[in-house]
Design a protein around this motif. Structure first.
Motif, PDB file in Angstrom:
ATOM      1  N   ARG A 113       0.833  -1.208   0.000  1.00  0.00           N
ATOM      2  CA  ARG A 113       0.000   0.000   0.000  1.00  0.00           C
ATOM      3  C   ARG A 113       0.868   1.259   0.000  1.00  0.00           C
ATOM      4  O   ARG A 113       0.591   2.219  -0.716  1.00  0.00           O
ATOM      5  CB  ARG A 113      -0.928   0.002   1.213  1.00  0.00           C
ATOM      6  CG  ARG A 113      -2.010   1.077   1.091  1.00  0.00           C
ATOM      7  CD  ARG A 113      -2.862   1.175   2.303  1.00  0.00           C
ATOM      8  NE  ARG A 113      -2.169   2.041   3.241  1.00  0.00           N
ATOM      9  CZ  ARG A 113      -2.128   1.865   4.543  1.00  0.00           C
ATOM     10  NH1 ARG A 113      -2.728   0.851   5.089  1.00  0.00           N
ATOM     11  NH2 ARG A 113      -1.476   2.692   5.317  1.00  0.00           N
ATOM     12  N   GLU A 114       1.942   1.239   0.788  1.00  0.00           N
ATOM     13  CA  GLU A 114       2.856   2.387   0.811  1.00  0.00           C
ATOM     14  C   GLU A 114       3.489   2.607  -0.560  1.00  0.00           C
ATOM     15  O   GLU A 114       3.616   3.744  -1.017  1.00  0.00           O
ATOM     16  CB  GLU A 114       3.940   2.180   1.865  1.00  0.00           C
ATOM     17  CG  GLU A 114       3.439   2.317   3.286  1.00  0.00           C
ATOM     18  CD  GLU A 114       4.520   1.998   4.305  1.00  0.00           C
ATOM     19  OE1 GLU A 114       5.658   1.654   3.914  1.00  0.00           O
ATOM     20  OE2 GLU A 114       4.226   2.094   5.503  1.00  0.00           O
ATOM     21  N   LEU A 115       3.886   1.511  -1.221  1.00  0.00           N
ATOM     22  CA  LEU A 115       4.475   1.626  -2.551  1.00  0.00           C
ATOM     23  C   LEU A 115       3.457   2.191  -3.533  1.00  0.00           C
ATOM     24  O   LEU A 115       3.779   3.068  -4.340  1.00  0.00           O
ATOM     25  CB  LEU A 115       4.960   0.252  -3.033  1.00  0.00           C
ATOM     26  CG  LEU A 115       5.524   0.188  -4.444  1.00  0.00           C
ATOM     27  CD1 LEU A 115       6.758   1.065  -4.563  1.00  0.00           C
ATOM     28  CD2 LEU A 115       5.854  -1.238  -4.813  1.00  0.00           C
ATOM     29  N   LYS A 116       2.213   1.716  -3.450  1.00  0.00           N
ATOM     30  CA  LYS A 116       1.159   2.202  -4.337  1.00  0.00           C
ATOM     31  C   LYS A 116       0.935   3.697  -4.131  1.00  0.00           C
ATOM     32  O   LYS A 116       0.824   4.455  -5.107  1.00  0.00           O
ATOM     33  CB  LYS A 116      -0.135   1.435  -4.071  1.00  0.00           C
ATOM     34  CG  LYS A 116      -1.283   1.851  -4.958  1.00  0.00           C
ATOM     35  CD  LYS A 116      -2.532   1.080  -4.619  1.00  0.00           C
ATOM     36  CE  LYS A 116      -3.669   1.602  -5.450  1.00  0.00           C
ATOM     37  NZ  LYS A 116      -4.828   1.943  -4.679  1.00  0.00           N
ATOM     38  N   GLU A 117       0.885   4.122  -2.872  1.00  0.00           N
ATOM     39  CA  GLU A 117       0.679   5.546  -2.586  1.00  0.00           C
ATOM     40  C   GLU A 117       1.848   6.382  -3.101  1.00  0.00           C
ATOM     41  O   GLU A 117       1.650   7.488  -3.617  1.00  0.00           O
ATOM     42  CB  GLU A 117       0.485   5.759  -1.088  1.00  0.00           C
ATOM     43  CG  GLU A 117      -0.841   5.240  -0.585  1.00  0.00           C
ATOM     44  CD  GLU A 117      -0.957   5.294   0.932  1.00  0.00           C
ATOM     45  OE1 GLU A 117       0.015   5.688   1.608  1.00  0.00           O
ATOM     46  OE2 GLU A 117      -2.026   4.920   1.441  1.00  0.00           O
ATOM     47  N   ILE A 172       3.678  10.072  -8.374  1.00  0.00           N
ATOM     48  CA  ILE A 172       4.450  10.359  -9.583  1.00  0.00           C
ATOM     49  C   ILE A 172       3.493  10.907 -10.638  1.00  0.00           C
ATOM     50  O   ILE A 172       2.435  10.317 -10.882  1.00  0.00           O
ATOM     51  CB  ILE A 172       5.142   9.081 -10.110  1.00  0.00           C
ATOM     52  CG1 ILE A 172       6.134   8.557  -9.071  1.00  0.00           C
ATOM     53  CG2 ILE A 172       5.859   9.359 -11.418  1.00  0.00           C
ATOM     54  CD1 ILE A 172       6.723   7.223  -9.440  1.00  0.00           C
ATOM     55  N   PRO A 173       3.831  12.024 -11.283  1.00  0.00           N
ATOM     56  CA  PRO A 173       2.930  12.585 -12.302  1.00  0.00           C
ATOM     57  C   PRO A 173       2.706  11.598 -13.447  1.00  0.00           C
ATOM     58  O   PRO A 173       3.589  10.825 -13.825  1.00  0.00           O
ATOM     59  CB  PRO A 173       3.678  13.815 -12.804  1.00  0.00           C
ATOM     60  CG  PRO A 173       4.652  14.149 -11.738  1.00  0.00           C
ATOM     61  CD  PRO A 173       4.994  12.857 -11.057  1.00  0.00           C
ATOM     62  N   ASN A 174       1.500  11.661 -13.999  1.00  0.00           N
ATOM     63  CA  ASN A 174       1.139  10.732 -15.084  1.00  0.00           C
ATOM     64  C   ASN A 174       2.025  10.909 -16.305  1.00  0.00           C
ATOM     65  O   ASN A 174       2.312   9.948 -17.014  1.00  0.00           O
ATOM     66  CB  ASN A 174      -0.332  10.916 -15.471  1.00  0.00           C
ATOM     67  CG  ASN A 174      -1.261  10.294 -14.458  1.00  0.00           C
ATOM     68  OD1 ASN A 174      -0.859   9.397 -13.725  1.00  0.00           O
ATOM     69  ND2 ASN A 174      -2.493  10.766 -14.418  1.00  0.00           N
ATOM     70  N   ARG A 175       2.463  12.124 -16.576  1.00  0.00           N
ATOM     71  CA  ARG A 175       3.291  12.344 -17.764  1.00  0.00           C
ATOM     72  C   ARG A 175       4.622  11.621 -17.648  1.00  0.00           C
ATOM     73  O   ARG A 175       5.169  11.135 -18.644  1.00  0.00           O
ATOM     74  CB  ARG A 175       3.486  13.836 -18.024  1.00  0.00           C
ATOM     75  CG  ARG A 175       4.320  14.554 -17.026  1.00  0.00           C
ATOM     76  CD  ARG A 175       4.507  16.030 -17.410  1.00  0.00           C
ATOM     77  NE  ARG A 175       5.383  16.702 -16.471  1.00  0.00           N
ATOM     78  CZ  ARG A 175       4.990  17.242 -15.338  1.00  0.00           C
ATOM     79  NH1 ARG A 175       3.714  17.198 -14.991  1.00  0.00           N
ATOM     80  NH2 ARG A 175       5.856  17.828 -14.545  1.00  0.00           N
ATOM     81  N   VAL A 176       5.152  11.512 -16.421  1.00  0.00           N
ATOM     82  CA  VAL A 176       6.413  10.793 -16.219  1.00  0.00           C
ATOM     83  C   VAL A 176       6.195   9.293 -16.463  1.00  0.00           C
ATOM     84  O   VAL A 176       7.016   8.635 -17.115  1.00  0.00           O
ATOM     85  CB  VAL A 176       6.958  11.058 -14.793  1.00  0.00           C
ATOM     86  CG1 VAL A 176       8.183  10.207 -14.520  1.00  0.00           C
ATOM     87  CG2 VAL A 176       7.280  12.528 -14.615  1.00  0.00           C
ATOM     88  N   ILE A 177       5.098   8.772 -15.938  1.00  0.00           N
ATOM     89  CA  ILE A 177       4.787   7.351 -16.137  1.00  0.00           C
ATOM     90  C   ILE A 177       4.554   7.072 -17.619  1.00  0.00           C
ATOM     91  O   ILE A 177       5.038   6.077 -18.164  1.00  0.00           O
ATOM     92  CB  ILE A 177       3.564   6.950 -15.295  1.00  0.00           C
ATOM     93  CG1 ILE A 177       3.914   7.046 -13.810  1.00  0.00           C
ATOM     94  CG2 ILE A 177       3.091   5.544 -15.642  1.00  0.00           C
ATOM     95  CD1 ILE A 177       2.756   6.836 -12.880  1.00  0.00           C
ATOM     96  N   LYS A 178       3.817   7.957 -18.290  1.00  0.00           N
ATOM     97  CA  LYS A 178       3.526   7.796 -19.719  1.00  0.00           C
ATOM     98  C   LYS A 178       4.827   7.824 -20.530  1.00  0.00           C
ATOM     99  O   LYS A 178       5.041   7.006 -21.435  1.00  0.00           O
ATOM    100  CB  LYS A 178       2.589   8.916 -20.176  1.00  0.00           C
ATOM    101  CG  LYS A 178       2.125   8.816 -21.587  1.00  0.00           C
ATOM    102  CD  LYS A 178       1.156   9.949 -21.886  1.00  0.00           C
ATOM    103  CE  LYS A 178       0.752   9.987 -23.324  1.00  0.00           C
ATOM    104  NZ  LYS A 178      -0.105  11.120 -23.637  1.00  0.00           N
ATOM    105  N   ASP A 179       5.715   8.740 -20.183  1.00  0.00           N
ATOM    106  CA  ASP A 179       7.001   8.852 -20.871  1.00  0.00           C
ATOM    107  C   ASP A 179       7.827   7.576 -20.681  1.00  0.00           C
ATOM    108  O   ASP A 179       8.380   7.032 -21.649  1.00  0.00           O
ATOM    109  CB  ASP A 179       7.774  10.065 -20.338  1.00  0.00           C
ATOM    110  CG  ASP A 179       9.115  10.227 -20.998  1.00  0.00           C
ATOM    111  OD1 ASP A 179       9.149  10.426 -22.241  1.00  0.00           O
ATOM    112  OD2 ASP A 179      10.146  10.164 -20.292  1.00  0.00           O
ATOM    113  N   ALA A 180       7.876   7.084 -19.441  1.00  0.00           N
ATOM    114  CA  ALA A 180       8.642   5.863 -19.170  1.00  0.00           C
ATOM    115  C   ALA A 180       8.042   4.673 -19.926  1.00  0.00           C
ATOM    116  O   ALA A 180       8.774   3.860 -20.499  1.00  0.00           O
ATOM    117  CB  ALA A 180       8.653   5.580 -17.671  1.00  0.00           C
TER     118      ALA A 180
END
Length: 111
Positions: A57-61, A66-74
């Protein structure tokens, strides 16, 4: 002195009979002790599962911060083998491939 007295009381005055009864009693107690150890282990395992759930749960939070644009870029770089442009093209092709299936599912739900 204490064990000697205990064995004499258990053995009706005979130290040998008391010692044998003590050994028999210890042998009878073994399965019960083993079951208690198993229950204690299960309780610890469950609490570890609880700790694992807490860590997840801590990892999920943390990942949600992390901003969505960073996740999308990765994601695009991973799909594109390091090239963001290739990743975007593959994502668009995958979305185009998925469109008819999603439309059919919506139609089925509607009808």
């Amino acid at each position: 002195v204490l064990r000697d007295g205990y064995e004499r009381v258990n053995g009706d005055g005979s130290k040998l009979a008391g010692a044998i009864k003590r050994l028999v009693h210890a042998a009878e107690r073994k399965p019960r002790d083993a079951l208690k150890k198993w229950r204690d282990y299960l309780a610890i395992a469950r609490s570890q599962g609880l700790l694992n759930a807490l860590k997840a749960r801590e990892l999920k939070e943390t990942l949600e911060k992390i901003p969505n644009r960073v996740i999308k870029d990765a994601y695009e770089r991973i799909v594109g083998d390091g090239s963001k442009v290739t990743g975007v093209i593959k994502r668009l092709l995958h979305a185009a491939h998925r469109k008819p299936r999603e439309a059919l599912k919506k139609w089925r739900d509607w009808v």
